[in-house]
Write an enzyme that holds these catalytic residues in place. Structure first.
Site, PDB file in Angstrom:
ATOM      1  N   PRO A   2     121.758  29.645  70.552  1.00 53.66           N
ATOM      2  CA  PRO A   2     120.403  29.902  71.626  1.00 53.66           C
ATOM      3  C   PRO A   2     120.149  31.275  72.121  1.00 53.66           C
ATOM      4  O   PRO A   2     120.870  32.051  72.422  1.00 53.66           O
ATOM      5  CB  PRO A   2     120.905  29.192  72.741  1.00 53.66           C
ATOM      6  CG  PRO A   2     122.301  28.349  72.206  1.00 53.66           C
ATOM      7  CD  PRO A   2     122.922  29.118  71.405  1.00 53.66           C
ATOM      8  N   GLU A   3     118.695  31.417  71.803  1.00 51.87           N
ATOM      9  CA  GLU A   3     118.497  32.820  72.437  1.00 51.87           C
ATOM     10  C   GLU A   3     117.522  32.670  73.652  1.00 51.87           C
ATOM     11  O   GLU A   3     117.528  31.689  74.155  1.00 51.87           O
ATOM     12  CB  GLU A   3     117.754  33.705  71.132  1.00 51.87           C
ATOM     13  CG  GLU A   3     118.610  33.785  69.910  1.00 51.87           C
ATOM     14  CD  GLU A   3     117.921  34.512  68.644  1.00 51.87           C
ATOM     15  OE1 GLU A   3     117.044  35.457  68.980  1.00 51.87           O
ATOM     16  OE2 GLU A   3     118.131  34.099  67.684  1.00 51.87           O
TER      17      GLU A   3
END
Ligand SMILES: [Zn+2]
Length: 291
Positions: A2-3
């Protein structure tokens, strides 16, 4: 992994459910999650705490709790936060119950995720300050800041973009998408970028992140929404994971190369390769199978 857009998606979905609620039960099932702090101490601090706000800093989800406490949560590779799952999912690491009987479950098959509890805003800022740099989509994120940070650096610009201590929240997906939008080859040394390049890179990063948030994140592996649904940004990728496919801008074939150990996708017509990097950059690319 996840960014920024994925963590922001979780924050936006979760905030209405948890803001103003009190934590009535906290079970930390994996001592690795809170290391080096003992889980029991963190459980005791969470019990009875009210959630005042849910913030985000880079890829961190920041729980602002009563008593001037902060829970700094990071999903790392495979962490997921599920709200009211039907049954306790496999790989559950953390279980929180709220005073309205709703439950929040932190799932993490690979166990790289972390939760760190700090007391006081100063401790929060210190913790985050050494780990993350300027936040995109804020007024401080300027081409000038990027140019100053990149000055005299010989590392490839992609490695620069991925460095959390300079730019908060950008990972492999959004770095590729941003560099393509900016027309900058990922192997170009950061210190060689012109003022105009930095302007386009700044815009490219923000555009890619905004579109990612709008699409509620990218689900190419483990990322899920709090109800288990998938994001849709993977359907809008311009170059990332599109090796062998035509460039959406010019039609040339997108290639996969390796930059700083990371699979990297590039259109070498729209993103001209730097001089002197030809043989190494391309011979590695040629050996890397597509997708
Ligand atoms: Zn192209």
């Amino acid at each position: 992994m996840p960014e920024l857009p994925e963590v922001e998606t979780i924050r936006r979905q979760l905030a209405p459910h948890v803001t103003g609620r009190t934590i009535v039960q906290a079970q930390l099932l994996d001592p690795r999650w809170t290391r080096p702090d003992p889980p029991a101490a963190v459980e005791a601090a969470l019990l009875g705490a009210a959630v005042q706000r849910l913030d985000r800093a880079g890829k961190y989800l920041v729980w602002v709790l009563s008593g001037d406490r902060y829970l700094l949560m990071h999903l790392r590779m495979t962490g997921t936060l599920l709200f009211d799952p039907a049954a306790p999912p496999p790989h559950t690491r953390v279980l929180l119950e709220l005073d309205d009987s709703h439950r929040l479950v932190y799932v993490d098959p690979r166990r790289f995720g972390t939760g760190h509890l700090v007391h006081g805003a100063a401790a929060r800022d210190e913790y985050l300050g050494v780990r993350i740099g300027v936040e995109p989509l804020t007024p401080d994120f300027t081409a000038r800041y990027l140019r100053e940070q990149g000055r005299a650096r010989t590392a490839p610009v992609k490695a620069f973009v991925l460095d959390q201590r300079r730019i908060a929240g950008v990972g492999n997906i959004y770095a590729d998408e941003a560099l393509f939008r900016a027309g900058i080859h990922p192997l170009r040394p950061a210190g060689r970028l012109t003022a105009g390049d930095w302007e386009r890179l700044r815009d490219g990063i923000e555009e890619a992140l905004k579109e990612g948030i709008e699409a509620k994140g990218a689900s190419i592996d483990d990322f899920r929404h709090i109800d288990g649904a998938r994001g849709s940004f993977q359907d809008r990728f311009l170059v990332h994971r599109r090796a062998g496919k035509p460039c959406p801008r010019c039609g040339a074939t997108i290639r996969k190369i390796v930059v700083g150990g990371r699979g990297t996708y590039v259109c070498e017509r729209c993103q001209p390769r730097p001089r002197g990097r030809t043989s190494r950059g391309l011979s590695r690319a040629a050996r890397t199978p597509g997708v």
